[in-house]
Scaffold this active site. Structure first.
Site, PDB file in Angstrom:
ATOM      1  N   SER A  30      -7.569   5.056   4.024  1.00 42.79           N
ATOM      2  CA  SER A  30      -7.298   4.316   2.890  1.00 42.79           C
ATOM      3  C   SER A  30      -7.440   2.843   3.121  1.00 42.79           C
ATOM      4  O   SER A  30      -8.162   2.196   2.068  1.00 42.79           O
ATOM      5  CB  SER A  30      -6.082   4.598   2.211  1.00 42.79           C
ATOM      6  OG  SER A  30      -5.825   5.774   1.384  1.00 42.79           O
ATOM      7  N   LYS A  69       0.868  -1.267   0.071  1.00 39.22           N
ATOM      8  CA  LYS A  69       0.114  -0.013   0.195  1.00 39.22           C
ATOM      9  C   LYS A  69       0.730   1.098  -0.023  1.00 39.22           C
ATOM     10  O   LYS A  69       1.839   1.319   0.827  1.00 39.22           O
ATOM     11  CB  LYS A  69      -0.992   0.092   1.093  1.00 39.22           C
ATOM     12  CG  LYS A  69      -1.879   1.038   1.236  1.00 39.22           C
ATOM     13  CD  LYS A  69      -3.091   0.601   0.929  1.00 39.22           C
ATOM     14  CE  LYS A  69      -4.176   1.882   0.650  1.00 39.22           C
ATOM     15  NZ  LYS A  69      -3.848   2.618  -0.765  1.00 39.22           N
ATOM     16  N   ASN A  89      -3.721  21.036   2.811  1.00 31.50           N
ATOM     17  CA  ASN A  89      -4.556  20.138   3.200  1.00 31.50           C
ATOM     18  C   ASN A  89      -4.656  19.631   4.631  1.00 31.50           C
ATOM     19  O   ASN A  89      -5.404  19.576   5.504  1.00 31.50           O
ATOM     20  CB  ASN A  89      -4.630  18.643   2.278  1.00 31.50           C
ATOM     21  CG  ASN A  89      -5.292  17.791   2.596  1.00 31.50           C
ATOM     22  OD1 ASN A  89      -5.491  17.274   3.460  1.00 31.50           O
ATOM     23  ND2 ASN A  89      -6.408  17.713   1.633  1.00 31.50           N
ATOM     24  N   LYS A 119       5.347   2.137  -2.836  1.00 41.11           N
ATOM     25  CA  LYS A 119       5.394   3.414  -3.445  1.00 41.11           C
ATOM     26  C   LYS A 119       5.379   3.595  -4.746  1.00 41.11           C
ATOM     27  O   LYS A 119       6.480   2.767  -5.511  1.00 41.11           O
ATOM     28  CB  LYS A 119       6.374   4.372  -2.498  1.00 41.11           C
ATOM     29  CG  LYS A 119       6.079   5.844  -2.472  1.00 41.11           C
ATOM     30  CD  LYS A 119       5.201   6.125  -1.693  1.00 41.11           C
ATOM     31  CE  LYS A 119       4.931   7.709  -1.524  1.00 41.11           C
ATOM     32  NZ  LYS A 119       3.965   7.747  -0.371  1.00 41.11           N
ATOM     33  N   LYS A 166       4.990   2.313   8.501  1.00 35.67           N
ATOM     34  CA  LYS A 166       3.798   3.192   8.969  1.00 35.67           C
ATOM     35  C   LYS A 166       2.654   2.223   9.261  1.00 35.67           C
ATOM     36  O   LYS A 166       1.954   2.355  10.213  1.00 35.67           O
ATOM     37  CB  LYS A 166       3.515   4.120   7.888  1.00 35.67           C
ATOM     38  CG  LYS A 166       2.643   5.381   8.473  1.00 35.67           C
ATOM     39  CD  LYS A 166       2.512   6.226   7.349  1.00 35.67           C
ATOM     40  CE  LYS A 166       3.450   7.172   7.145  1.00 35.67           C
ATOM     41  NZ  LYS A 166       3.058   8.231   6.186  1.00 35.67           N
TER      42      LYS A 166
HETATM   43  P1  NAD Z   1      -0.672  20.842   0.667  1.00 37.05           P
HETATM   44  O1  NAD Z   1       0.080  21.234  -0.647  1.00 37.05           O
HETATM   45  O2  NAD Z   1      -1.862  20.745   0.474  1.00 37.05           O
HETATM   46  O3  NAD Z   1       0.085  22.064   1.615  1.00 37.05           O
HETATM   47  C1  NAD Z   1       1.153  22.578   2.073  1.00 37.05           C
HETATM   48  C2  NAD Z   1       1.143  23.645   2.441  1.00 37.05           C
HETATM   49  O4  NAD Z   1       2.581  24.161   2.915  1.00 37.05           O
HETATM   50  C3  NAD Z   1       0.581  25.015   1.681  1.00 37.05           C
HETATM   51  O5  NAD Z   1      -0.098  25.729   2.616  1.00 37.05           O
HETATM   52  C4  NAD Z   1       2.049  25.768   1.504  1.00 37.05           C
HETATM   53  O6  NAD Z   1       1.726  27.035   1.156  1.00 37.05           O
HETATM   54  C5  NAD Z   1       2.802  25.471   2.561  1.00 37.05           C
HETATM   55  N1  NAD Z   1       4.192  25.758   2.482  1.00 37.05           N
HETATM   56  C6  NAD Z   1       5.128  25.317   1.589  1.00 37.05           C
HETATM   57  N2  NAD Z   1       6.159  26.181   1.812  1.00 37.05           N
HETATM   58  C7  NAD Z   1       6.240  26.361   2.920  1.00 37.05           C
HETATM   59  C8  NAD Z   1       7.122  27.159   3.643  1.00 37.05           C
HETATM   60  N3  NAD Z   1       8.540  27.415   3.470  1.00 37.05           N
HETATM   61  N4  NAD Z   1       6.535  27.499   4.873  1.00 37.05           N
HETATM   62  C9  NAD Z   1       5.628  27.371   5.550  1.00 37.05           C
HETATM   63  N5  NAD Z   1       4.640  26.928   4.556  1.00 37.05           N
HETATM   64  C10 NAD Z   1       4.780  26.380   3.396  1.00 37.05           C
HETATM   65  O7  NAD Z   1       0.082  19.697   1.007  1.00 37.05           O
HETATM   66  P2  NAD Z   1      -0.631  18.540   2.080  1.00 37.05           P
HETATM   67  O8  NAD Z   1      -1.063  17.458   1.592  1.00 37.05           O
HETATM   68  O9  NAD Z   1      -1.209  19.499   3.291  1.00 37.05           O
HETATM   69  O10 NAD Z   1       0.826  17.928   2.591  1.00 37.05           O
HETATM   70  C11 NAD Z   1       1.782  18.590   3.674  1.00 37.05           C
HETATM   71  C12 NAD Z   1       2.829  17.463   4.243  1.00 37.05           C
HETATM   72  O11 NAD Z   1       1.934  16.616   4.858  1.00 37.05           O
HETATM   73  C13 NAD Z   1       3.626  16.943   3.044  1.00 37.05           C
HETATM   74  O12 NAD Z   1       4.992  16.543   3.564  1.00 37.05           O
HETATM   75  C14 NAD Z   1       2.811  15.704   2.757  1.00 37.05           C
HETATM   76  O13 NAD Z   1       3.674  14.595   2.392  1.00 37.05           O
HETATM   77  C15 NAD Z   1       2.422  15.379   4.285  1.00 37.05           C
HETATM   78  N6  NAD Z   1       1.278  14.181   4.177  1.00 37.05           N
HETATM   79  C16 NAD Z   1      -0.066  14.659   3.658  1.00 37.05           C
HETATM   80  C17 NAD Z   1      -0.914  13.815   3.753  1.00 37.05           C
HETATM   81  C18 NAD Z   1      -2.266  14.163   3.017  1.00 37.05           C
HETATM   82  O14 NAD Z   1      -3.455  13.360   3.341  1.00 37.05           O
HETATM   83  N7  NAD Z   1      -2.438  15.229   2.900  1.00 37.05           N
HETATM   84  C19 NAD Z   1      -0.773  12.637   4.333  1.00 37.05           C
HETATM   85  C20 NAD Z   1       0.591  12.170   4.832  1.00 37.05           C
HETATM   86  C21 NAD Z   1       1.607  13.012   4.725  1.00 37.05           C
END
Ligand code: NAD
Length: 432
Positions: free
Chosen positions: A365, A69, A222, A105, A93
């Protein structure tokens, strides 16, 4: 900044956890090993009639606990080394949250921002066609999901291509789909919700009260924005947040999250609400009881909890000494370098590691896969109730290991937990 590649960092943490529990070399090597690596050159038609070729990968790390996964990312820098590391972390994880799945992945070396929607569809279908024809993907074999620059629409195209080839419906072959095609309710905010359940449990264990807890959040996308909403509704005090435009600090008691979301929507960024370039509207800030900060200043705020929800490697040897938060919650993947981890540990700052803190996403998921295979559709409440049970149990199991292994950090404890579960499954199968 860290000079290590993500794979070197992974192996170093694995080595540390291995030594802590006295694992044999044979078992350590088995954990490092990826079971299958699928590499392909994907050809797809561009709108101008030409053909573009890009590299695609799918790495299947370990299936001792169940089918592989893990997400598929579309990124110009996606390479095999990165995909191998992420697949290995997915195995850990899934094991940490004790869901019956292994780790995989996928990556496609492309900049999706340069593609039209039709080109993106052709690429997505071509990648999944190659993987399906090579017998890589399948509902009981390897179940992908969205990752960086992929989304529910892309999952829908991939599923459609998969079902065309196999000749029957198989909605569980891919997760993170649109709800209309069998996606799970609650998936969109599952990472944040899971991170919140983990934080709640941590505060309970360390005898702290959420209503007295101040929180700064790096990243308002997100994961970060949903987290802000959930934690604030539950009584936590979010005092600052940042995005790529910069940070805002709320001078009153706490930030009003709907207001921050409105700012981001209206002005395209939190800092942009008050500033254009270097010029900031001081009167507006006063009226709104807010202050703008740099992204670096947000990281260094004296708060109870710093939530990292943006990028990898943001806390490094150059700034770890300046961190004043008492606890860090890693919603992003790999936001703290190994060197910084050691510095934070010496400063007695607890880091709740990504392989637990952001595992709510893969857990929901998994729920999607369960629903698809049984033909059931769960209510949002049921999804969240089940998510809470999984996250609470994982935290409790991890904390027990943390208490047993004096002087280790929570990340090492999470690795130990995941590794022990994988090794146990491999032994039961007679692989070791
Ligand atoms: P996203 O693109 O929706 O949000 C990222 C945010 O970070 C945006 O608001 C962007 O403006 C901000 N950002 C970028 N550069 C920055 C900086 N230098 N300083 C401060 N803020 C900054 O992405 P997401 O889905 O929220 O994912 C964020 C992290 O969480 C990633 O590492 C992703 O791998 C991890 N993650 C997300 C999910 C998920 O379900 N969305 C699941 C597991 C892990």
């Amino acid at each position: 900044m860290s000079q290590n590649t993500p794979y070197q960092n992974f192996v170093k943490t694995l080595t540390k956890a291995t030594k802590e529990i006295g694992l044999s070399d044979e078992k350590f090597e088995a954990l490092k090993q990826c079971e299958n690596i699928f590499e392909t050159e994907i050809s797809f038609k561009k709108d101008d009639g030409s053909t573009e070729k890009v590299n695609g990968y799918r790495v299947q790390h370990n299936s001792s606990r169940g089918a592989y996964k893990g997400g598929i990312r579309f990124h110009p820098e996606a390479d095999l080394n990165e995909v191998k590391t992420l697949a290995s972390l997915m195995s850990l994880k899934c094991a940490v949250v004790n869901i019956p799945l292994g780790g995989g992945k996928g990556g496609v070396q492309v900049n999706p921002k340069n593609l039209s929607k039709t080109e993106l569809e052709r690429l997505s279908r071509a990648y999944f066609r190659a993987g399906t024809e090579a017998n890589v993907f399948g509902v009981n074999k390897d179940i992908p999901a969205p990752d960086v620059y992929t989304n529910p629409q892309i999952m829908a195209w991939m599923l459609d291509e998969h079902e065309k080839i196999i000749g029957y419906k198989s909605p569980g072959a891919i997760t993170g789909k649109p709800v209309e095609l069998g996606g799970s309710l609650g998936r969109s905010y599952a990472t944040a919700q899971g991170g919140f359940f983990v934080l709640q449990k941590y505060l309970e264990k360390t005898r702290k009260d959420l209503s007295q807890t101040t929180i700064a959040i790096q990243g308002f996308g997100n994961a970060g924005a949903y987290f802000a909403e959930i934690v604030s509704k539950a009584g936590g005090k979010v005092v600052a947040a940042s995005d790529s435009s910069g940070a805002v600090f709320c001078k009153g008691d706490e930030c009003e999250i709907p207001k921050l979301k409105e700012y981001k929507k209206t002005f395209g960024g939190l800092r942009n609400t008050f500033c254009e370039g270097d010029t900031c509207d001081i009167q507006k800030m006063k009226a709104e009881k807010m202050e703008v900060l740099t992204n670096e200043e947000l990281l260094e705020l004296d708060v109870d909890v710093l939530v990292l929800a943006a990028l990898d490697g943001v806390v490094h040897s150059g700034n770890a000494h300046n961190i004043k938060a008492k606890t860090i919650l890693e919603l992003a993947n790999g936001p703290i370098t190994l060197e910084a981890d050691e510095i934070l540990h010496k400063k007695n700052i607890d880091v709740i590691p990504d392989i637990l803190a952001n595992a709510g996403g893969v857990t929901v998921s998994y729920f999607e896969w369960v629903q698809n295979r049984s033909g059931d559709v769960w209510s949002e409440n049921l999804v969240n109730e089940k998510l809470k049970i999984v996250m609470d149990n994982a935290f409790t199991d991890l904390y027990e290991i943390y208490e047993q292994h004096d002087k280790q950090d929570l990340r090492t404890s999470a690795f130990i937990l995941g590794m022990q579960r994988i090794i146990n499954a491999m032994e039961l199968r007679g692989w070791l």
